[in-house]
Scaffold this motif. Sequence first.
Motif, PDB file in Angstrom:
ATOM      1  N   UNK A 116      -5.859   0.797   9.233  1.00 29.97           N
ATOM      2  CA  UNK A 116      -5.102   0.339   8.065  1.00 29.97           C
ATOM      3  C   UNK A 116      -3.938   1.265   7.741  1.00 29.97           C
ATOM      4  N   UNK A 117      -2.860   0.699   7.139  1.00 31.80           N
ATOM      5  CA  UNK A 117      -1.737   1.568   6.770  1.00 31.80           C
ATOM      6  C   UNK A 117      -2.124   2.541   5.657  1.00 31.80           C
ATOM      7  N   UNK A 118      -1.346   3.605   5.551  1.00 29.74           N
ATOM      8  CA  UNK A 118      -1.550   4.605   4.511  1.00 29.74           C
ATOM      9  C   UNK A 118      -1.316   3.950   3.138  1.00 29.74           C
ATOM     10  N   UNK A 119      -2.210   4.236   2.202  1.00 30.80           N
ATOM     11  CA  UNK A 119      -2.155   3.556   0.894  1.00 30.80           C
ATOM     12  C   UNK A 119      -0.802   3.713   0.193  1.00 30.80           C
ATOM     13  N   UNK A 120      -0.268   4.942   0.149  1.00 30.75           N
ATOM     14  CA  UNK A 120       0.970   5.137  -0.617  1.00 30.75           C
ATOM     15  C   UNK A 120       2.208   4.624   0.115  1.00 30.75           C
ATOM     16  N   UNK A 121       2.084   4.361   1.413  1.00 30.26           N
ATOM     17  CA  UNK A 121       3.261   3.913   2.158  1.00 30.26           C
ATOM     18  C   UNK A 121       3.192   2.431   2.524  1.00 30.26           C
ATOM     19  N   UNK A 122       2.064   1.790   2.247  1.00 31.96           N
ATOM     20  CA  UNK A 122       1.861   0.406   2.710  1.00 31.96           C
ATOM     21  C   UNK A 122       2.801  -0.583   2.028  1.00 31.96           C
ATOM     22  N   UNK A 123       3.182  -1.605   2.769  1.00 33.48           N
ATOM     23  CA  UNK A 123       4.025  -2.677   2.211  1.00 33.48           C
ATOM     24  C   UNK A 123       3.177  -3.642   1.388  1.00 33.48           C
ATOM     25  N   UNK A 143       4.134  -0.985  -3.481  1.00 32.70           N
ATOM     26  CA  UNK A 143       4.343  -1.837  -2.302  1.00 32.70           C
ATOM     27  C   UNK A 143       5.175  -3.093  -2.618  1.00 32.70           C
ATOM     28  N   UNK A 144       5.497  -3.825  -1.576  1.00 33.61           N
ATOM     29  CA  UNK A 144       6.183  -5.115  -1.764  1.00 33.61           C
ATOM     30  C   UNK A 144       5.245  -6.090  -2.457  1.00 33.61           C
ATOM     31  N   UNK A 145       3.964  -6.035  -2.091  1.00 33.76           N
ATOM     32  CA  UNK A 145       2.979  -6.941  -2.677  1.00 33.76           C
ATOM     33  C   UNK A 145       1.713  -6.167  -3.036  1.00 33.76           C
ATOM     34  N   UNK A 146       1.266  -6.315  -4.292  1.00 29.16           N
ATOM     35  CA  UNK A 146       0.016  -5.683  -4.744  1.00 29.16           C
ATOM     36  C   UNK A 146      -0.917  -6.792  -5.203  1.00 29.16           C
ATOM     37  N   UNK A 167       6.590  -4.444  -6.198  1.00 31.60           N
ATOM     38  CA  UNK A 167       7.662  -5.452  -6.295  1.00 31.60           C
ATOM     39  C   UNK A 167       7.102  -6.812  -6.731  1.00 31.60           C
ATOM     40  N   UNK A 168       5.986  -7.224  -6.135  1.00 27.19           N
ATOM     41  CA  UNK A 168       5.339  -8.477  -6.539  1.00 27.19           C
ATOM     42  C   UNK A 168       3.862  -8.189  -6.778  1.00 27.19           C
ATOM     43  N   UNK A 169       3.358  -8.680  -7.923  1.00 24.43           N
ATOM     44  CA  UNK A 169       1.949  -8.422  -8.258  1.00 24.43           C
ATOM     45  C   UNK A 169       1.214  -9.755  -8.330  1.00 24.43           C
ATOM     46  N   UNK A 170       0.088  -9.817  -7.637  1.00 26.58           N
ATOM     47  CA  UNK A 170      -0.731 -11.024  -7.677  1.00 26.58           C
ATOM     48  C   UNK A 170      -2.132 -10.623  -8.146  1.00 26.58           C
ATOM     49  N   UNK A 171      -2.698 -11.417  -9.045  1.00 27.32           N
ATOM     50  CA  UNK A 171      -4.017 -11.061  -9.574  1.00 27.32           C
ATOM     51  C   UNK A 171      -4.996 -12.215  -9.419  1.00 27.32           C
TER      52      UNK A 171
END
Length: 321
Positions: free
Chosen positions: A195-202, A258-261, A280-284
């Motif tokens: 998995x990508x690094x948490x603080x750098x992930x898109x 990230x771009x999407x959370x 940038x974009x948050x989905x819940x």
Amino acid sequence: MAEVLVLAEHADGAVKKVTLEMLTAAARLGEPAVVWTGPGVEAARERLAAHGAARVYVADSADYADYVVAPKAELLASLVAEKAPAAVLIAGTAEGKEIAGRLAVKTGAGVLTDAVEVVAGQDGSPLVTQANFGGAITVHSVVRRGAPIIAVRPNAIQPVAAQGAAEVTEVSVTLSDAARTAQVTERVATEKGARPDLTEAQVVVSGGRGTGSEDGFKIIETLADAIGAAVGASRAVVDAGWYPHQFQVGQTGKTVSPQLYLAVGISGAIQHRAGMQTSKTIMAINKDPEAPIFEIADFGVVGDLFTVVPQLLEEISKRNG
Ligand SMILES: Cc1cc2nc3c(=O)[nH]c(=O)nc-3n(C[C@H](O)[C@H](O)[C@H](O)COP(=O)(O)OP(=O)(O)OC[C@H]3O[C@@H](n4cnc5c(N)ncnc54)[C@H](O)[C@@H]3O)c2cc1C
């Protein structure tokens, strides 16, 4: 044109993305000059050049890895005195913020942390956008004294390709005894998955107490893997021992942008929002339509995560063929 110093973040010669983001910001203020500590610059030079680094000051001494933060602050203080840069950019990580604070004390200059945007102001000096008080307030700040020291939040600035010479200059600084008081005695590498690094992930998929248990939290990992995302967790999950602390997002955890959370089964307490609301974009996904996370979400699904996420996985798998 005055130089803008950028303290490189790197691991084993691999340049971290935040370094490239800072180079892009530095080019808006002056001539980007990387400050590289330790070995590995040869492997990194091309990438630094491709993001506009005009110069790379290399301090290749084991001291920078063997002792905690203080040597880097002394190195930067010496370069500030010698080069009179227009600004110093440091990654807004826990370590970077400590270096920034120490450097500010040494140089008597102002320091701005949690920078999410850096541009040249009317007089050419840095105008910084900060996400303050856990992201609840956005302010525009300038430094009035000394060479501005700016701790830049990773993932906040889009790195742009720009050609630079990345001319290497060796530098060496005689460190004080005080800089050698906190020594690193052991390094334990965390097991790194695919998995990508948490603080750098898109893309970040975070799970909260709504997942119900350690076993229930596995659905967050499954969803993250289906879309190549990093996994995050709320403090409730971490405190319950369902997931390791290093993945906690929030005021007392990591800050991500990230771009999407994707917040799944997370209420959206202010302390959690502090670590993710510049995404940038948050989905819940939450079964409670009144959950505070929906106040900041761009997209929201009201429903039981154990019903919604499997449907989402099915759609993703159909699209992936
Ligand atoms: C000083 C301090 C620092 C803190 N630092 C942090 C921090 O860094 N990070 C952090 O996260 N918190 C932090 N907290 C804790 C924070 O206040 C909250 O307690 C925490 O974020 C709550 O986590 P949660 O949203 O997972 O749990 P809860 O608040 O319990 O929310 C669970 C959510 O899941 C929903 N849910 C339940 N079941 C389902 C289901 N089956 N399907 C869909 N939705 C469901 C519920 O409706 C609810 O909204 C801090 C607190 C303090 C005092």
